[in-house]
Design a protein around this motif. Structure first.
Motif, short mmCIF file in Angstrom:
data_model
loop_
_atom_site.label_atom_id
_atom_site.label_comp_id
_atom_site.label_asym_id
_atom_site.label_seq_id
_atom_site.Cartn_x
_atom_site.Cartn_y
_atom_site.Cartn_z
N ARG A 15 -4.71 8.19 13.67
CA ARG A 15 -5.93 8.90 13.25
C ARG A 15 -5.60 9.90 12.16
N VAL A 16 -4.51 10.64 12.33
CA VAL A 16 -4.09 11.63 11.32
C VAL A 16 -3.82 10.94 9.98
N ILE A 17 -3.12 9.82 10.02
CA ILE A 17 -2.82 9.08 8.78
C ILE A 17 -4.09 8.60 8.11
N LEU A 18 -5.02 8.06 8.89
CA LEU A 18 -6.27 7.56 8.30
C LEU A 18 -7.12 8.69 7.74
N GLU A 19 -7.13 9.84 8.39
CA GLU A 19 -7.85 10.99 7.84
C GLU A 19 -7.25 11.42 6.51
N ALA A 20 -5.91 11.39 6.42
CA ALA A 20 -5.24 11.73 5.16
C ALA A 20 -5.55 10.71 4.08
N LEU A 21 -5.59 9.41 4.44
CA LEU A 21 -5.93 8.39 3.45
C LEU A 21 -7.35 8.57 2.94
N LYS A 22 -8.26 8.98 3.80
CA LYS A 22 -9.64 9.22 3.36
C LYS A 22 -9.70 10.40 2.39
N LYS A 23 -8.89 11.42 2.65
CA LYS A 23 -8.94 12.62 1.81
C LYS A 23 -8.13 12.47 0.52
N TYR A 24 -6.92 11.92 0.62
CA TYR A 24 -5.99 11.91 -0.51
C TYR A 24 -5.79 10.54 -1.16
N SER A 40 8.74 5.56 6.12
CA SER A 40 10.12 5.75 6.57
C SER A 40 10.21 5.74 8.08
N ALA A 41 11.28 5.13 8.59
CA ALA A 41 11.52 5.15 10.03
C ALA A 41 11.93 6.56 10.45
N ASP A 42 11.42 7.00 11.59
CA ASP A 42 11.75 8.33 12.08
C ASP A 42 11.51 8.35 13.59
N PRO A 43 12.42 8.94 14.35
CA PRO A 43 12.22 8.96 15.81
C PRO A 43 10.98 9.76 16.23
N GLY A 44 10.44 10.56 15.35
CA GLY A 44 9.24 11.34 15.65
C GLY A 44 7.95 10.52 15.62
N TRP A 45 8.01 9.31 15.03
CA TRP A 45 6.85 8.45 14.97
C TRP A 45 6.74 7.63 16.26
N ASN A 46 5.54 7.47 16.74
CA ASN A 46 5.28 6.66 17.92
C ASN A 46 4.83 5.28 17.44
N ASP A 48 4.09 2.55 18.99
CA ASP A 48 2.94 1.98 19.70
C ASP A 48 1.63 2.55 19.14
N ASP A 49 1.63 3.84 18.86
CA ASP A 49 0.44 4.48 18.29
C ASP A 49 0.18 3.96 16.88
N LEU A 50 1.22 3.84 16.08
CA LEU A 50 1.06 3.40 14.69
C LEU A 50 0.62 1.95 14.58
N ASN A 51 0.84 1.16 15.61
CA ASN A 51 0.40 -0.24 15.58
C ASN A 51 -1.12 -0.35 15.42
N GLN A 52 -1.86 0.71 15.72
CA GLN A 52 -3.31 0.69 15.50
C GLN A 52 -3.65 0.43 14.03
N LEU A 53 -2.77 0.86 13.14
CA LEU A 53 -3.03 0.71 11.70
C LEU A 53 -3.10 -0.75 11.28
N LYS A 54 -2.52 -1.65 12.07
CA LYS A 54 -2.55 -3.07 11.74
C LYS A 54 -3.96 -3.64 11.79
N SER A 55 -4.87 -2.94 12.44
CA SER A 55 -6.24 -3.45 12.55
C SER A 55 -7.14 -3.00 11.40
N VAL A 56 -6.63 -2.18 10.50
CA VAL A 56 -7.43 -1.72 9.36
C VAL A 56 -7.43 -2.82 8.30
N PRO A 57 -8.60 -3.36 7.97
CA PRO A 57 -8.66 -4.45 6.97
C PRO A 57 -8.55 -3.92 5.54
N GLY A 58 -8.12 -4.77 4.65
CA GLY A 58 -8.06 -4.38 3.24
C GLY A 58 -9.41 -3.96 2.69
#
Length: 71
Positions: A15-24, A40-46, A48-58
């Motif tokens: 959700r945070v990433i998508l809000e940033a994409l809408k703004k910036y 970038s890979a980072d242990p701070g990223w979840n 499972d949570d980020l997999n939601q982004l796969k459902s955003v269509p072009g």
């Protein structure tokens, strides 16, 4: 990302990433592969949570002209 694309069903980091994409917005590079969002890979990223982004269509995105084309 289009202003009217509904992100209300997304949660957490996605959700945070998508809000940033809408703004910036984002920069798109055509490297010949299928559409995907990368970072970038980072242990701070979840993952499972980020997999939601796969459902955003072009179609949720639009090209925006920002100035002169460099020749």
């Amino acid at each position: 990302m289009k202003k009217d694309y509904d992100i209300s069903s997304f949660t957490g980091q996605s959700r945070v990433i998508l809000e940033a994409l809408k703004k910036y917005g984002m920069i798109v590079a055509d490297n010949g592969s299928n559409w995907y969002i990368t970072g970038s890979a980072d242990p701070g990223w979840n993952d499972d949570d980020l997999n939601q982004l796969k459902s955003v269509p072009g179609s949720a995105f639009e090209a925006v002209y920002t100035g002169d084309i460099i020749k």
